[in-house]
Design a protein around this motif. Structure first.
Motif, PDB file in Angstrom:
ATOM      1  N   ARG A  61     -51.005  43.421   4.492  1.00 42.75           N
ATOM      2  CA  ARG A  61     -50.020  44.461   4.794  1.00 42.75           C
ATOM      3  C   ARG A  61     -49.047  44.654   3.631  1.00 42.75           C
ATOM      4  O   ARG A  61     -48.642  45.768   3.316  1.00 42.75           O
ATOM      5  N   LEU A  62     -48.687  43.568   2.969  1.00 34.98           N
ATOM      6  CA  LEU A  62     -47.759  43.632   1.842  1.00 34.98           C
ATOM      7  C   LEU A  62     -48.473  43.814   0.505  1.00 34.98           C
ATOM      8  O   LEU A  62     -47.811  43.882  -0.535  1.00 34.98           O
ATOM      9  N   ASP A  63     -49.805  43.886   0.548  1.00 35.49           N
ATOM     10  CA  ASP A  63     -50.592  44.055  -0.671  1.00 35.49           C
ATOM     11  C   ASP A  63     -50.223  42.986  -1.692  1.00 35.49           C
ATOM     12  O   ASP A  63     -49.895  43.277  -2.853  1.00 35.49           O
ATOM     13  N   LEU A  64     -50.315  41.719  -1.270  1.00 32.70           N
ATOM     14  CA  LEU A  64     -49.871  40.617  -2.119  1.00 32.70           C
ATOM     15  C   LEU A  64     -50.876  40.238  -3.189  1.00 32.70           C
ATOM     16  O   LEU A  64     -50.521  39.672  -4.206  1.00 32.70           O
ATOM     17  N   PHE A  65     -52.151  40.479  -2.951  1.00 31.08           N
ATOM     18  CA  PHE A  65     -53.148  40.169  -3.972  1.00 31.08           C
ATOM     19  C   PHE A  65     -54.370  41.064  -3.791  1.00 31.08           C
ATOM     20  O   PHE A  65     -54.607  41.578  -2.705  1.00 31.08           O
ATOM     21  N   PRO A  66     -55.137  41.250  -4.846  1.00 26.62           N
ATOM     22  CA  PRO A  66     -56.305  42.139  -4.774  1.00 26.62           C
ATOM     23  C   PRO A  66     -57.358  41.621  -3.788  1.00 26.62           C
ATOM     24  O   PRO A  66     -57.414  40.438  -3.480  1.00 26.62           O
ATOM     25  N   LYS A  67     -58.210  42.531  -3.335  1.00 28.63           N
ATOM     26  CA  LYS A  67     -59.266  42.154  -2.413  1.00 28.63           C
ATOM     27  C   LYS A  67     -60.201  41.131  -3.038  1.00 28.63           C
ATOM     28  O   LYS A  67     -60.819  40.318  -2.342  1.00 28.63           O
ATOM     29  N   GLN A 151     -33.039  45.699  -5.257  1.00 29.91           N
ATOM     30  CA  GLN A 151     -33.897  45.739  -4.081  1.00 29.91           C
ATOM     31  C   GLN A 151     -35.231  46.401  -4.370  1.00 29.91           C
ATOM     32  O   GLN A 151     -36.285  45.917  -3.946  1.00 29.91           O
ATOM     33  N   HIS A 152     -35.219  47.491  -5.128  1.00 26.98           N
ATOM     34  CA  HIS A 152     -36.470  48.158  -5.518  1.00 26.98           C
ATOM     35  C   HIS A 152     -37.273  47.250  -6.449  1.00 26.98           C
ATOM     36  O   HIS A 152     -38.495  47.150  -6.332  1.00 26.98           O
ATOM     37  N   GLY A 153     -36.577  46.576  -7.358  1.00 21.59           N
ATOM     38  CA  GLY A 153     -37.258  45.691  -8.302  1.00 21.59           C
ATOM     39  C   GLY A 153     -37.968  44.536  -7.628  1.00 21.59           C
ATOM     40  O   GLY A 153     -39.029  44.090  -8.083  1.00 21.59           O
ATOM     41  N   MET A 154     -37.412  44.051  -6.527  1.00 22.18           N
ATOM     42  CA  MET A 154     -38.012  42.914  -5.833  1.00 22.18           C
ATOM     43  C   MET A 154     -39.298  43.280  -5.098  1.00 22.18           C
ATOM     44  O   MET A 154     -40.002  42.408  -4.593  1.00 22.18           O
ATOM     45  N   PRO A 159     -46.125  38.830  -6.324  1.00 22.02           N
ATOM     46  CA  PRO A 159     -45.323  37.602  -6.298  1.00 22.02           C
ATOM     47  C   PRO A 159     -43.897  37.815  -5.800  1.00 22.02           C
ATOM     48  O   PRO A 159     -43.396  37.019  -4.993  1.00 22.02           O
ATOM     49  N   LEU A 160     -43.239  38.874  -6.282  1.00 19.32           N
ATOM     50  CA  LEU A 160     -41.870  39.125  -5.846  1.00 19.32           C
ATOM     51  C   LEU A 160     -41.816  39.500  -4.368  1.00 19.32           C
ATOM     52  O   LEU A 160     -40.953  39.020  -3.620  1.00 19.32           O
ATOM     53  N   ARG A 161     -42.741  40.343  -3.939  1.00 17.00           N
ATOM     54  CA  ARG A 161     -42.787  40.709  -2.508  1.00 17.00           C
ATOM     55  C   ARG A 161     -43.055  39.487  -1.639  1.00 17.00           C
ATOM     56  O   ARG A 161     -42.457  39.328  -0.575  1.00 17.00           O
TER      57      ARG A 161
END
Length: 353
Positions: A61-67, A151-154, A159-161
């Motif tokens: 959901r947060l798109d933390l890493f590629p598939k 906030q936008h930068g985070m 990794p930041l998300r």
């Protein structure tokens, strides 16, 4: 006379095994012979599967890493790790939050610290990346306009998300002091990352005690510092800060970090023969073979583990709350060992027995 290594000494080559492939193939899984550890029951498969399901849904959901990382995700076994490490967790929600923090720490380590072009990590410029990662946990305070930019930068990358949202979910379950404790321990972790990266850039071979100092920062302490929150109570800050409580916390973290060095040994040799781990550092300093160095590292672990067990037992007799906290540390160390010993997707033992 100074005992500091000279520039020539600091770049000494680390010895490698004569036949790495044979060493890697020789054993698969199982506990390290002679290692001091406490056996635990296998992880509940239904609980493990549910935590994994929640973690993967959160990460996607947060798109933390590629598939393409899906194999890495399943191979790491995050759900089984936290189920083993927190057997007295208050509920599935808290287990899932522990998994989110563990996942976030691994994403930052892989994407920012590891020398891997596919994942984007590098020693070069690591300090700049890690200060922003710390800011994802330790909020910037300034003018409204600049805070909005922060906030936008985070949300700029995975990794930041991962850090930002994992901590947000943890803070909803933990007390403010428990949350701050975790943030401070992550700062310690980042300091350890920077020390290791600096040595890698300069090809410095640390002395054994120097290496272990670095690993006391670059270790599992952030995972251990949340055991009370995951179990649904708080060890008060005034108690947690006592030197003797800090000592058993650090001993537990140091013991389990050496466990990681030992189980990761052949994997790291295969991917990077110069990667620093305790057996490599012992071998380089003492000019001995890797087998002798590996077995000496087992002995160092066992001494630290024995100190943790003995001192925890003495402190546990002073207070039911301290006993509960010490038991949580012990459970985490034991569960983490079980995860290492049985995760054959990641770890193989050398042919030293």
């Amino acid at each position: 006379m100074s005992t500091s290594p000279t520039a020539t000494d600091s770049a000494l080559p680390l010895p490698g095994p004569p036949d790495l492939a044979r060493a890697v193939r020789a054993r698969r899984g199982g506990a390290i012979p002679g290692l001091r550890y406490r056996k635990v029951a296998p992880a509940d498969p239904e609980k493990t599967a549910e935590v994994d399901r929640r973690l993967e849904a959160w990460a996607r959901r947060l798109d933390l890493f590629p598939k393409a990382w899906s194999g890495d995700f399943s191979g790491f076994q995050f759900g089984r790790a936290v189920v083993l490490q927190h057997p007295e967790a208050a509920d599935l929600e808290r287990l899932t939050v522990a998994g989110k923090l563990l996942l976030a720490e691994n994403i930052v380590d892989n994407c920012y610290c590891e020398e891997d072009e596919d994942k984007g990590g590098s020693r070069s410029g690591l300090g700049g990346r890690l200060i922003l990662a710390q800011a994802a946990l330790d909020p910037y305070h300034g003018t409204p306009e600049l805070q909005e930019q922060w906030q936008h930068g985070m949300q700029a990358d995975g990794p930041l998300r991962s850090y930002h949202w994992a901590l947000k979910d943890y803070a909803a379950l933990a007390t403010p002091s428990q949350t701050d404790r975790f943030v401070q321990d992550i700062a310690r972790l980042h300091l350890g990352y920077l020390g290791e990266a600096a040595w890698g850039e300069t090809r410095y071979l640390p002395r054994v005690w120097e290496y272990l100092v670095m690993r006391q920062f670059n270790n599992f302490r952030p995972c251990l510092s949340i055991v009370d929150a995951v179990d649904g109570y708080e060890l008060p800050e005034a108690v947690y800060a006592r030197p003797e409580i800090q000592r058993i916390t650090v001993l537990a973290a140091n013991a389990t970090t050496i466990v990681n060095d030992l189980y990761s040994f052949t994997k790291e040799l295969a991917s990077d023969p110069t990667h620093l781990n305790l057996p490599q550092v012992i071998a380089g300093n003492e000019r001995c073979g890797l087998k002798a160095a590996y077995l000496k590292a087992v002995g160092i672990h066992n001494q630290i583990m024995e100190a943790f067990e003995e001192e925890s037992a003495l402190l546990s007799a002073t207070s039911p709350l301290v006993e509960r906290y010490a038991r949580g540390l012990s459970d985490w160390v034991a569960g983490n060992h079980e995860w290492h010993a049985t995760n054959t997707h990641r770890y193989h033992l050398p042919n030293y027995w």
